[in-house]
Design an enzyme around this catalytic site. Structure first.
Site, short mmCIF file in Angstrom:
data_model
loop_
_atom_site.label_atom_id
_atom_site.label_comp_id
_atom_site.label_asym_id
_atom_site.label_seq_id
_atom_site.Cartn_x
_atom_site.Cartn_y
_atom_site.Cartn_z
N GLU A 171 3.29 -8.81 0.46
CA GLU A 171 3.62 -7.61 0.61
C GLU A 171 3.50 -7.25 1.16
OE1 GLU A 171 3.12 -5.80 -3.69
OE2 GLU A 171 4.88 -7.34 -4.57
N HIS A 184 -7.36 -1.42 1.93
CA HIS A 184 -8.00 -2.01 0.89
C HIS A 184 -7.42 -4.13 1.59
CE1 HIS A 184 -3.22 -2.70 -0.36
NE2 HIS A 184 -4.14 -1.87 -1.46
N THR A 225 0.90 5.06 -2.76
CA THR A 225 0.99 3.52 -2.97
C THR A 225 2.75 3.33 -3.54
OG1 THR A 225 1.22 2.03 -5.15
CG2 THR A 225 1.74 4.00 -5.79
N ASN A 234 -2.02 -9.86 -8.43
CA ASN A 234 -2.32 -8.86 -7.18
C ASN A 234 -3.60 -8.29 -6.79
OD1 ASN A 234 -2.64 -6.41 -5.42
ND2 ASN A 234 -0.19 -6.31 -4.86
N HIS A 264 -1.39 -7.02 -0.66
CA HIS A 264 -0.03 -6.01 0.23
C HIS A 264 -0.88 -5.33 1.34
CE1 HIS A 264 3.24 -2.91 -0.42
NE2 HIS A 264 3.12 -3.10 0.94
N ARG A 274 -1.44 -2.62 3.97
CA ARG A 274 -0.85 -1.75 4.61
C ARG A 274 -1.76 -1.70 5.80
NH1 ARG A 274 1.09 0.88 0.48
NH2 ARG A 274 1.46 0.19 -1.38
N GLY A 290 -1.67 -6.18 -10.31
CA GLY A 290 -2.85 -5.78 -10.01
C GLY A 290 -3.30 -4.31 -10.68
N HIS A 291 -3.02 -3.19 -10.50
CA HIS A 291 -3.80 -2.08 -10.58
C HIS A 291 -4.23 -2.06 -12.34
CE1 HIS A 291 -5.51 1.81 -9.99
NE2 HIS A 291 -5.54 1.64 -10.95
N HIS A 334 4.66 -3.45 -10.73
CA HIS A 334 4.55 -2.14 -10.39
C HIS A 334 4.16 -1.05 -11.52
CE1 HIS A 334 3.35 1.28 -7.70
NE2 HIS A 334 2.94 2.20 -8.87
N ARG A 375 -17.77 -0.45 -0.20
CA ARG A 375 -19.61 -0.36 0.51
C ARG A 375 -19.46 -1.07 1.95
NH1 ARG A 375 -24.51 0.07 -2.53
NH2 ARG A 375 -23.77 1.12 -3.23
C1 LIG Z 1 4.88 -3.02 -4.45
C2 LIG Z 1 3.94 -2.52 -5.48
O1 LIG Z 1 4.64 -1.71 -6.06
C3 LIG Z 1 2.39 -3.14 -5.51
O2 LIG Z 1 2.86 -4.48 -5.13
C4 LIG Z 1 1.47 -2.40 -3.73
O3 LIG Z 1 0.60 -3.25 -3.51
C5 LIG Z 1 0.40 -1.61 -4.73
O4 LIG Z 1 0.35 -1.28 -3.68
P1 LIG Z 1 -1.26 -0.72 -3.61
O5 LIG Z 1 -2.42 -1.88 -5.01
O6 LIG Z 1 -1.88 -0.08 -2.59
O7 LIG Z 1 -0.95 0.90 -4.59
N1 LIG Z 2 4.57 -5.90 -6.68
C1 LIG Z 2 4.00 -5.31 -7.64
C2 LIG Z 2 2.48 -5.67 -7.59
O1 LIG Z 2 1.90 -6.64 -6.68
C3 LIG Z 2 1.11 -4.87 -8.53
O2 LIG Z 2 1.00 -3.73 -8.34
P1 LIG Z 2 0.57 -2.82 -9.64
O3 LIG Z 2 0.30 -4.28 -10.90
O4 LIG Z 2 -0.62 -3.17 -8.69
O5 LIG Z 2 0.98 -1.92 -10.17
#
Ligand SMILES: CC(=O)[C@@H](O)[C@H](O)COP(=O)(O)O
Ligand SMILES: NCC(=O)COP(=O)(O)O
Length: 238
Positions: free
Chosen positions: A70, A50, A101, A7, A43, A45, A214-215, A191, A18
């Site tokens: 997503e 982002h 989130t 992600n 994702h 929004r 992702g995060h 997540h 920036r």
């Molecule tokens: C659905 C989910 O849990 C994540 O894929 C979501 O995309 C995280 O979104 P943010 O990166 O905006 O926190």
């Molecule tokens: N569906 C979960 C995702 O795409 C990423 O979630 P996260 O790892 O950013 O919490």
């Protein structure tokens, strides 16, 4: 072995901070795939904090693995964006406007008729559908009659509890996955999965098709580099 979909929301967060095009989101997506990512997830929004809607069109042109979009299908703009880009997969997430989130799955019982209708729209367009659900047996059972191809298990609760008691943390997800598999549903998860909790989760969840991360992955890349980090996550799934 479950597929790793990276992600890249947080790459877009850095870019937007920036106002320019550094980091270049399209180039990062190409590099993620070159480094071994088996999918790219975004994702978008409504506030475009982002991922911007235009990013999706740019990414669709270059993603060669699996493109997973997503978002909240209750937003007509999201539905139109997905149908215009026809990704391999759409993941429907019941976000409320202004959430920091995603933090809950669908109530697949009270939203049964709505989900049946909207899932048909995407499936008629040839797009695989996954819906975001909590690891609650009744919600998984009702997901099966919506027509969705897969569920995505919302794993924040697992991640939160993992350090205290990983066996207890994973138990509801094992039970939910067993029911989902028995009902013929594909199983995704995501997540707050990270380098500490991913291996145990993947080892215990039957028939896990895909994790989207992702995060934590992008945060880890600040220390280990993106190529090394993607390889580290893939090794957790091997
Ligand atoms: C659905 C989910 O849990 C994540 O894929 C979501 O995309 C995280 O979104 P943010 O990166 O905006 O926190
Ligand atoms: N569906 C979960 C995702 O795409 C990423 O979630 P996260 O790892 O950013 O919490």
């Amino acid at each position: 072995m479950a597929r790793l979909s990276v992600n890249i929301n947080k790459i877009a967060t850095l870019r937007n901070s920036r106002g320019g095009n550094n980091p270049d989101l399209v180039q990062v997506a190409k590099d993620c795939e070159r480094f071994g990512a088996q999918g790219i997830t975004v994702h978008p929004r409504p506030d475009e904090r982002h991922i911007r809607y235009n990013d999706v069109f740019d990414l669709k042109k270059i993603v060669t693995t699996e493109f997973n979009i997503e978002g909240n299908c209750e937003e007509q703009k999201f539905v139109e964006l997905v149908l215009a880009n026809k990704p391999e997969q759409v993941t429907l997430v019941p976000d409320i406007l202004g959430q920091i989130t995603s933090n809950h799955g669908w109530d697949t019982i009270s939203n049964q008729a709505y989900l049946q209708d909207i899932i048909k729209v995407f499936k008629d367009a040839g797009i695989r559908v996954s819906i975001f659900v909590d690891p609650v047996i009744e919600m998984v059972e009702a997901a099966a009659t919506t027509g969705t191809d897969r569920i995505e298990l919302y794993t924040e609760a697992y991640a939160t509890q993992y350090t205290q008691n990983k066996k207890q943390a994973v138990a509801p997800y094992v039970a939910a996955a067993e029911v989902a598999h028995k009902l013929g549903l594909g199983i995704n998860a995501g997540h707050d999965l990270d380098l500490h909790n991913l291996k145990y989760f993947a080892e215990n969840i039957p028939a896990l098709d895909e994790v989207s991360i992702g995060h934590a992955l992008i945060s880890d890349a600040l220390y280990y580099g993106l190529e090394n980090t993607i390889q580290m996550y893939l090794r957790q799934l091997a």
